[in-house]
Design a protein around this motif. Sequence first.
Motif, mmCIF file in Angstrom:
data_model
loop_
_atom_site.group_PDB
_atom_site.id
_atom_site.type_symbol
_atom_site.label_atom_id
_atom_site.label_comp_id
_atom_site.label_asym_id
_atom_site.label_seq_id
_atom_site.Cartn_x
_atom_site.Cartn_y
_atom_site.Cartn_z
ATOM 1 N N SER A 31 -3.576 1.434 -11.303
ATOM 2 C CA SER A 31 -2.922 0.269 -11.830
ATOM 3 C C SER A 31 -1.423 0.669 -11.314
ATOM 4 C CB SER A 31 -3.125 0.431 -13.331
ATOM 5 O OG SER A 31 -2.063 -0.682 -13.722
ATOM 6 N N ARG A 32 -1.177 1.929 -11.480
ATOM 7 C CA ARG A 32 0.535 2.438 -11.361
ATOM 8 C C ARG A 32 0.610 2.254 -9.681
ATOM 9 N NH1 ARG A 32 2.732 7.795 -10.510
ATOM 10 N NH2 ARG A 32 4.987 7.439 -9.979
ATOM 11 N N ALA A 33 -0.551 2.603 -9.087
ATOM 12 C CA ALA A 33 -0.309 2.394 -7.360
ATOM 13 C C ALA A 33 -0.026 1.045 -7.002
ATOM 14 C CB ALA A 33 -1.561 2.914 -6.807
ATOM 15 N N LEU A 34 -0.798 0.194 -7.659
ATOM 16 C CA LEU A 34 -0.413 -1.402 -7.499
ATOM 17 C C LEU A 34 0.998 -2.029 -8.008
ATOM 18 C CD1 LEU A 34 -4.235 -2.610 -8.543
ATOM 19 C CD2 LEU A 34 -3.105 -2.078 -6.166
ATOM 20 N N LEU A 37 3.217 -0.780 -5.444
ATOM 21 C CA LEU A 37 3.050 -1.735 -4.038
ATOM 22 C C LEU A 37 3.914 -3.090 -4.620
ATOM 23 C CD1 LEU A 37 -0.365 -1.319 -2.973
ATOM 24 C CD2 LEU A 37 1.412 -0.541 -1.913
ATOM 25 N N ALA A 38 3.606 -3.489 -5.599
ATOM 26 C CA ALA A 38 4.383 -4.802 -6.229
ATOM 27 C C ALA A 38 5.800 -4.705 -6.171
ATOM 28 C CB ALA A 38 3.933 -5.025 -7.487
ATOM 29 N N PHE A 39 6.272 -3.301 -6.641
ATOM 30 C CA PHE A 39 7.877 -3.178 -6.648
ATOM 31 C C PHE A 39 8.462 -3.050 -5.319
ATOM 32 C CE2 PHE A 39 11.299 -0.034 -6.193
ATOM 33 C CZ PHE A 39 12.134 -0.670 -7.171
ATOM 34 N N LYS A 40 7.548 -2.402 -4.232
ATOM 35 C CA LYS A 40 8.120 -2.439 -2.958
ATOM 36 C C LYS A 40 8.212 -3.921 -2.124
ATOM 37 C CE LYS A 40 6.340 0.544 0.023
ATOM 38 N NZ LYS A 40 6.483 1.554 1.210
ATOM 39 N N ARG A 41 7.012 -4.770 -2.609
ATOM 40 C CA ARG A 41 7.203 -6.084 -2.147
ATOM 41 C C ARG A 41 8.195 -6.991 -2.910
ATOM 42 N NH1 ARG A 41 0.682 -6.327 -2.162
ATOM 43 N NH2 ARG A 41 0.293 -5.267 -0.324
ATOM 44 N N PRO A 110 0.847 7.840 -1.021
ATOM 45 C CA PRO A 110 0.766 9.364 -1.482
ATOM 46 C C PRO A 110 2.168 10.098 -1.459
ATOM 47 C CG PRO A 110 -0.860 8.752 0.381
ATOM 48 C CD PRO A 110 0.150 7.573 0.200
ATOM 49 N N HIS A 111 2.978 9.435 -0.769
ATOM 50 C CA HIS A 111 4.394 10.156 -0.842
ATOM 51 C C HIS A 111 5.134 9.789 -2.321
ATOM 52 C CE1 HIS A 111 4.004 11.346 3.170
ATOM 53 N NE2 HIS A 111 3.785 10.029 3.529
ATOM 54 N N ILE A 112 4.726 8.373 -2.789
ATOM 55 C CA ILE A 112 5.418 8.030 -4.096
ATOM 56 C C ILE A 112 4.674 8.477 -5.143
ATOM 57 C CG2 ILE A 112 5.732 5.895 -5.370
ATOM 58 C CD1 ILE A 112 5.769 4.218 -2.458
#
Length: 180
Positions: A31-34, A37-41, A110-112
């Motif tokens: 959930s955190r990874a997703l 990704l949303a934040f990056k977008r 993996p870096h985040i």
Amino acid sequence: MADESGPSVAARDDLAGVVDLFEWLTRAELSRALSELAFKRRTEVDEAAIDAAIDRAVDEYALVPAPEGALSGDRSSLDEAAERDAEEDTALAVGPAAFPTLPDGAADLPHILDVPDRGVDREVLADAVLDRLRREAVTAMDGGDAERLETLADVTYDVEAWAPVDVDPVRTRILAEVDE
């Protein structure tokens, strides 16, 4: 047939791709990874949509709960999360119905995220998936859920291609029930 109003197969495979980057993730980590990704977008995070997508991926065997015996690597994030809901701490691995794909920006995860190196014992995972498949088939048979039985019949073919386990007895029983 699956509910088409939910997350798409592509979304399900994107979830599997994210998990595949790390070998396994807890539901909370996924959930955190997703969310990252949303934040990056620069898009809004819809926690309900994330939960629904994960639920559907698990329901369809694209992601599978991994038993403790199938997991290797540092579990510190699991230990730190001991206070949270047990469901959030469920370890998820890529399942037999997945075709993992990486969503845009996922290669940076993996870096985040601070996730240690991990591994999955596929043999132990395959045995757990087969046990789950058996239990769900019995539940669907007892409940007369023909739609779920058809989904599980399809999953038997995926499991057979994914791992060296004998799914024929389960598939035979499911198909006999569906053909009645």
